[in-house]
Enzyme design. Structure first.
Site, PDB file in Angstrom:
ATOM      1  N   ARG A 120      33.835  34.822  44.487  1.00 25.48           N
ATOM      2  CA  ARG A 120      33.272  33.694  45.241  1.00 25.48           C
ATOM      3  C   ARG A 120      31.790  33.501  44.926  1.00 25.48           C
ATOM      4  NH1 ARG A 120      31.779  33.923  51.210  1.00 25.48           N
ATOM      5  NH2 ARG A 120      31.351  31.768  51.791  1.00 25.48           N
ATOM      6  N   HIS A 124      30.281  29.983  43.538  1.00 24.42           N
ATOM      7  CA  HIS A 124      29.361  29.181  44.340  1.00 24.42           C
ATOM      8  C   HIS A 124      28.030  28.967  43.629  1.00 24.42           C
ATOM      9  CE1 HIS A 124      31.248  29.019  48.580  1.00 24.42           C
ATOM     10  NE2 HIS A 124      32.191  29.138  47.656  1.00 24.42           N
ATOM     11  N   HIS A 284      42.981  32.105  44.854  1.00 19.70           N
ATOM     12  CA  HIS A 284      43.202  32.488  46.247  1.00 19.70           C
ATOM     13  C   HIS A 284      44.225  33.602  46.370  1.00 19.70           C
ATOM     14  CE1 HIS A 284      41.546  28.504  48.062  1.00 19.70           C
ATOM     15  NE2 HIS A 284      40.635  29.464  48.091  1.00 19.70           N
ATOM     16  N   TRP A 316      45.928  34.879  51.713  1.00 16.87           N
ATOM     17  CA  TRP A 316      46.917  33.940  51.186  1.00 16.87           C
ATOM     18  C   TRP A 316      48.144  34.681  50.645  1.00 16.87           C
ATOM     19  CZ3 TRP A 316      41.740  32.924  51.025  1.00 16.87           C
ATOM     20  CH2 TRP A 316      41.309  31.639  51.366  1.00 16.87           C
ATOM     21  N   ASP A 345      45.974  23.822  50.067  1.00 15.93           N
ATOM     22  CA  ASP A 345      47.005  24.617  49.393  1.00 15.93           C
ATOM     23  C   ASP A 345      48.312  23.842  49.346  1.00 15.93           C
ATOM     24  OD1 ASP A 345      45.263  26.864  49.169  1.00 15.93           O
ATOM     25  OD2 ASP A 345      45.710  27.396  51.240  1.00 15.93           O
TER      26      ASP A 345
END
Length: 465
Positions: A120, A124, A284, A316, A345
């Site tokens: 992540r 980002h 994910h 997930w 999703d």
């Protein structure tokens, strides 16, 4: 409501706000409707979705907000401990230090189980890229700006301070690696160490040098409730406060945007296509959503209550530290209520264009890995300025062993063990003359051959005489 947002403005702020108001009178007129008494609550017809888009795209209010937030942190950009030292502009990374840093990142992953967090972080830092802006670093992207407090405190970056703290220990050790490279190296290594594909990465990204070069907030997706809670108390200009509050109020009338449109708005701005959107969504398969960070997910589930790492959140997938194609399988089947399924999703199997790739990845992990690796590499390069321009590639090929120097004394005694390289050389020569590779070689094999040759020479000499 109006009393809750009353503030004291300085003369310069009043001047800035007056200029914006003069140029945006129609926008502010609509904004004032949202702060009137209960008896004058605006109707849905008076607040259209087009109004929302108009205000959201207002450059004047966006500029005011960004200018105010940049000024507020200019004196304390290094307050969190990892942005106080600005990298010299134009500097890039050292190859040997990149290799060593990667090994340290692997050790970090094995001890902290922070694979999702590091993925992540890289995303980002790169995900602020805007393909419509050419100038670096205004275009955003992978430039290390996320290390500065002003950007780290963006609502979409909630929790990433933990990733920065972990990586800062490695950055301190390898000063020859830029933040921009370190973030992307950590992200790619996390995917690979979790069982994912090898990412065709290149390095040499140049860091931005000051917090004023950070992109404005709003380029990354954020849950609206989370954004309101984190941003509104920190805004110091009335016009900007009206801007954000109006967005929230209009959202209640216009409803949320289409999940497919939302994904395309975010990723098309970066120059990515539908296949890359679906492939990247497959990441994910790693990690969890936490309500206190993203506004989504349960506080904990049976798959996350015991960790590893910090417990809690909703994943997930069942094995949320394993990179595979189970995300697509689980989203398609939706048979486990303990697993998270967001609107973005679901839409992967509903939108006609997205569905082609989602269906493919659900049954073909190899195809998913191939497309994901390409999309991840592309994302990691967005907006980056490389030095050298072609980038630096870490060669993972086997190192060539240096030829072993022959030292006669090393083989002069039967008690000395031959080196592995010399054993392999002798074995090859032995096989070349019909010897069996299954017969073990003695450590004094070379000496025995020399003795045999000497004996034969003596016998030949005697017979000749």
């Amino acid at each position: 409501m109006a009393e809750a947002f009353a503030i004291s403005l300085t003369p310069p702020q009043m001047a800035s706000l007056s200029g914006a108001a003069a140029a945006s009178s129609r926008l502010l007129h609509r904004a004032r409707l949202g702060f009137s008494t209960a008896s004058s609550t605006p109707s849905p017809s008076s607040l259209s979705l087009s109004s929302l888009k108009c205000i959201r795209s207002s450059p004047l209010l966006s500029h005011l907000l960004h200018r105010q937030k940049t000024t507020s942190v200019r004196a304390s950009s290094g307050g969190l401990g990892f942005s106080s030292v600005a990298a010299p502009e134009g500097s890039a990374s050292d190859l040997d230090q990149l290799k060593s840093a990667r090994e340290d990142i692997k050790e970090l992953l094995n001890s902290k189980f922070c694979h999702p967090l590091l993925v992540r972080l890289g995303w980002h830092d790169a995900g602020t890229y805007n393909k419509n802006i050419e100038e670096w670093p205004l275009r955003g992207g992978a430039n290390g700006s996320l290390r500065f407090e002003i950007e780290l405190k963006h609502a979409a970056n909630a929790g990433l301070v933990n990733a920065l703290k972990l990586l800062q220990l490695i950055k301190d050790k390898y000063s020859g690696v830029t933040y921009a490279d370190l973030f992307q190296l950590a992200s790619a290594t996390a995917v690979e160490e979790a069982g994912g594909p090898k990412i065709p990465m290149k390095y040499g990204r140049v860091d931005v040098s000051e917090p004023e070069q950070c992109p404005e907030e709003g380029r990354l997706p954020v849950h609206k409730d989370q954004g309101a809670a984190r941003l509104l108390p920190k805004v110091g200009i009335m016009g900007a406060k009206i801007y954000y509050c109006l967005l929230l109020q209009l959202a209640s009338y216009a409803g949320p945007p289409s999940p497919a449109d939302h994904l395309r708005d975010v990723f098309y701005r970066m120059g990515l296509n539908d296949k890359e959107i679906v492939a990247l969504s497959g990441a994910h398969t790693l990690g969890r959503a936490r309500p206190d960070r993203s506004g989504w997910g349960k506080p904990e589930t049976k798959y996350t209550k015991d960790g590893p790492g910090a417990p809690g959140g909703q994943s997930w997938t069942v094995q949320w530290l394993k990179f595979d194609n189970s995300y697509f399988k689980d989203i398609k089947e939706k048979i486990d209520e303990e697993l998270l399924v967001l609107p973005t999703d679901d839409v992967l199997f509903e939108d006609p264009s997205f569905k082609v790739y989602a269906e493919k990845y659900a049954v073909d992990q190899e195809a998913f890995f191939k497309d994901y690796a390409e999309a991840h590499a592309k994302l990691s390069n967005l907006g980056a300025k490389f030095n050298p321009p072609e980038g630096i590639v870490i060669d993972d090929g086997p190192a060539k062993a240096a030829a072993e120097k022959f030292v006669a004394a090393q083989y002069s005694s039967g008690k000395r063990e031959l080196s592995d390289a010399m054993k392999q050389k002798i074995r090859a020569e032995y096989e070349a003359i019909g010897g069996s590779p299954d017969k073990p070689l003695q450590s004094n094999y070379f000496l025995n051959i020399m003795i045999v040759i000497a004996v034969l020479a003596i016998l030949t000499s005697l017979l000749g005489n």
